[in-house]
Design an enzyme around this catalytic site. Sequence first.
Site, PDB file in Angstrom:
ATOM      1  N   ASP A 142       0.808  -1.229   0.000  1.00  0.00           N
ATOM      2  CA  ASP A 142       0.000   0.000   0.000  1.00  0.00           C
ATOM      3  C   ASP A 142       0.835   1.271   0.000  1.00  0.00           C
ATOM      4  O   ASP A 142       0.340   2.338   0.373  1.00  0.00           O
ATOM      5  CB  ASP A 142      -0.911  -0.010   1.239  1.00  0.00           C
ATOM      6  CG  ASP A 142      -2.026  -1.034   1.122  1.00  0.00           C
ATOM      7  OD1 ASP A 142      -2.955  -0.797   0.324  1.00  0.00           O
ATOM      8  OD2 ASP A 142      -1.965  -2.062   1.805  1.00  0.00           O
ATOM      9  N   GLU A 172      -0.100   9.347   2.080  1.00  0.00           N
ATOM     10  CA  GLU A 172      -0.702  10.209   3.108  1.00  0.00           C
ATOM     11  C   GLU A 172      -0.592   9.600   4.505  1.00  0.00           C
ATOM     12  O   GLU A 172      -0.436  10.318   5.496  1.00  0.00           O
ATOM     13  CB  GLU A 172      -2.182  10.420   2.785  1.00  0.00           C
ATOM     14  CG  GLU A 172      -2.943  11.087   3.902  1.00  0.00           C
ATOM     15  CD  GLU A 172      -4.395  11.338   3.576  1.00  0.00           C
ATOM     16  OE1 GLU A 172      -5.139  10.363   3.360  1.00  0.00           O
ATOM     17  OE2 GLU A 172      -4.778  12.502   3.537  1.00  0.00           O
ATOM     18  N   ASP A 173      -0.668   8.271   4.565  1.00  0.00           N
ATOM     19  CA  ASP A 173      -0.704   7.627   5.879  1.00  0.00           C
ATOM     20  C   ASP A 173       0.625   7.650   6.604  1.00  0.00           C
ATOM     21  O   ASP A 173       0.683   7.387   7.803  1.00  0.00           O
ATOM     22  CB  ASP A 173      -1.197   6.177   5.717  1.00  0.00           C
ATOM     23  CG  ASP A 173      -2.643   6.157   5.278  1.00  0.00           C
ATOM     24  OD1 ASP A 173      -3.422   6.970   5.805  1.00  0.00           O
ATOM     25  OD2 ASP A 173      -2.989   5.355   4.394  1.00  0.00           O
ATOM     26  N   ARG A 218       2.365  -2.140   6.678  1.00  0.00           N
ATOM     27  CA  ARG A 218       2.556  -0.763   6.226  1.00  0.00           C
ATOM     28  C   ARG A 218       3.636  -0.014   7.013  1.00  0.00           C
ATOM     29  O   ARG A 218       3.980   1.101   6.657  1.00  0.00           O
ATOM     30  CB  ARG A 218       1.225   0.000   6.284  1.00  0.00           C
ATOM     31  CG  ARG A 218       0.138  -0.622   5.393  1.00  0.00           C
ATOM     32  CD  ARG A 218      -0.920   0.369   4.986  1.00  0.00           C
ATOM     33  NE  ARG A 218      -0.331   1.485   4.270  1.00  0.00           N
ATOM     34  CZ  ARG A 218      -0.995   2.567   3.909  1.00  0.00           C
ATOM     35  NH1 ARG A 218      -2.280   2.665   4.206  1.00  0.00           N
ATOM     36  NH2 ARG A 218      -0.403   3.554   3.272  1.00  0.00           N
ATOM     37  N   ARG A 263      -6.952   1.979  12.720  1.00  0.00           N
ATOM     38  CA  ARG A 263      -5.529   2.205  12.438  1.00  0.00           C
ATOM     39  C   ARG A 263      -4.863   3.200  13.398  1.00  0.00           C
ATOM     40  O   ARG A 263      -3.646   3.294  13.436  1.00  0.00           O
ATOM     41  CB  ARG A 263      -5.368   2.713  11.007  1.00  0.00           C
ATOM     42  CG  ARG A 263      -5.830   1.737   9.934  1.00  0.00           C
ATOM     43  CD  ARG A 263      -4.891   0.554   9.811  1.00  0.00           C
ATOM     44  NE  ARG A 263      -5.332  -0.395   8.805  1.00  0.00           N
ATOM     45  CZ  ARG A 263      -5.084  -0.275   7.512  1.00  0.00           C
ATOM     46  NH1 ARG A 263      -4.403   0.747   7.051  1.00  0.00           N
ATOM     47  NH2 ARG A 263      -5.529  -1.192   6.670  1.00  0.00           N
ATOM     48  N   HIS A 272     -10.629   5.295   7.480  1.00  0.00           N
ATOM     49  CA  HIS A 272      -9.997   6.482   8.073  1.00  0.00           C
ATOM     50  C   HIS A 272     -11.018   7.604   8.269  1.00  0.00           C
ATOM     51  O   HIS A 272     -12.048   7.645   7.584  1.00  0.00           O
ATOM     52  CB  HIS A 272      -8.894   7.007   7.139  1.00  0.00           C
ATOM     53  CG  HIS A 272      -7.677   6.151   7.040  1.00  0.00           C
ATOM     54  ND1 HIS A 272      -7.163   5.717   5.837  1.00  0.00           N
ATOM     55  CD2 HIS A 272      -6.860   5.659   8.002  1.00  0.00           C
ATOM     56  CE1 HIS A 272      -6.073   4.995   6.062  1.00  0.00           C
ATOM     57  NE2 HIS A 272      -5.867   4.932   7.366  1.00  0.00           N
ATOM     58  N   CYS A 320      -5.388  10.159  -0.119  1.00  0.00           N
ATOM     59  CA  CYS A 320      -4.423   9.106   0.255  1.00  0.00           C
ATOM     60  C   CYS A 320      -3.162   9.131  -0.604  1.00  0.00           C
ATOM     61  O   CYS A 320      -2.113   8.636  -0.206  1.00  0.00           O
ATOM     62  CB  CYS A 320      -5.045   7.724   0.089  1.00  0.00           C
ATOM     63  SG  CYS A 320      -6.629   7.529   0.874  1.00  0.00           S
TER      64      CYS A 320
HETATM   65  N1  GLY Z   1      -5.421  -0.470   1.266  1.00  0.00           N
HETATM   66  C1  GLY Z   1      -5.196   0.650   2.083  1.00  0.00           C
HETATM   67  C2  GLY Z   1      -4.983   0.292   3.480  1.00  0.00           C
HETATM   68  O1  GLY Z   1      -5.510  -0.723   3.928  1.00  0.00           O
HETATM   69  O2  GLY Z   1      -4.287   0.937   4.208  1.00  0.00           O
END
Ligand code: GLY
Length: 259
Positions: A62, A67-68, A87, A132, A162, A249
């Site tokens: 991912d 952005e995350d 991630r 998350r 999110h 994102c």
């Molecule tokens: N596919 C984006 C996420 O799960 O973070």
Amino acid sequence: MSKLAAITRAVGPALAHCELTFIEREPIDVARAAEQHDAYCTALRAAGVSVFTLPAAENLLDAVFVEDAAVVLDEIAIVTRPGIDSRRIEVDAVAAVLALHRRTACIEVPGSLEGGDVLRIGRRLFVGRSTRTNDSGLRQLASIVKPLGYDVVQVGVHGCLHLKTAVTALSRDTLLVNPGWIDTEILDGFRHVVVAADEPFAANTLTLDGIVYISAKWNRTRRNLENAGFTTKAMNISELEKAEAGLTCLSIIFRSGDS
Ligand code: GLY
């Protein structure tokens, strides 16, 4: 002079095996996703944003959803700790670029925080308490930004990935909202435009230079925005949406003195 800069990351082959939490898996055409990502970067450039694109990460599912990996304010960049194992390593490459632009701070174990959960409006950071982003992540973020004059405001998120899946800012006083997925009471001080009932994912928009970019899928919500007085442009990110993503994102956008 201060301009806008963006970090993006090219689409890699592992996107086909991305994490999914609230949606069903559909085959992703990775080549088409890459074309859509290129078009997104082109639109940012056309809006006057200086775009730096990291190379694709071959094995990271991912990583295109940069952005995350960080929350960037004028004063500091906070490197996040994503809330899912696959991630966590994504943040290293993003942090290296951000270190050229800002002093950095990091969210540490046991905290988790993803940039998709952080909606900045002026000096307030609305932060989604999602699958998350946990309490420690929220507390760590608050203690980093409080001395800089920012308040962290927690928002409950239910049924989507999110906070920014369910709400984005159209201007400093108006939000586009899916009230079914977040606790909206905390956002009562804003004017709300509501997504069309049959377009629950439409709230993730990106506003640049007075134009609200919205996924090409969401025609009815686009009409709601136009009726509310906003100028909109549609962008096709259909393959990336199959990976549970939206327009925000795909970039980290920040003010840059040297772009
Ligand atoms: N596919 C984006 C996420 O799960 O973070």
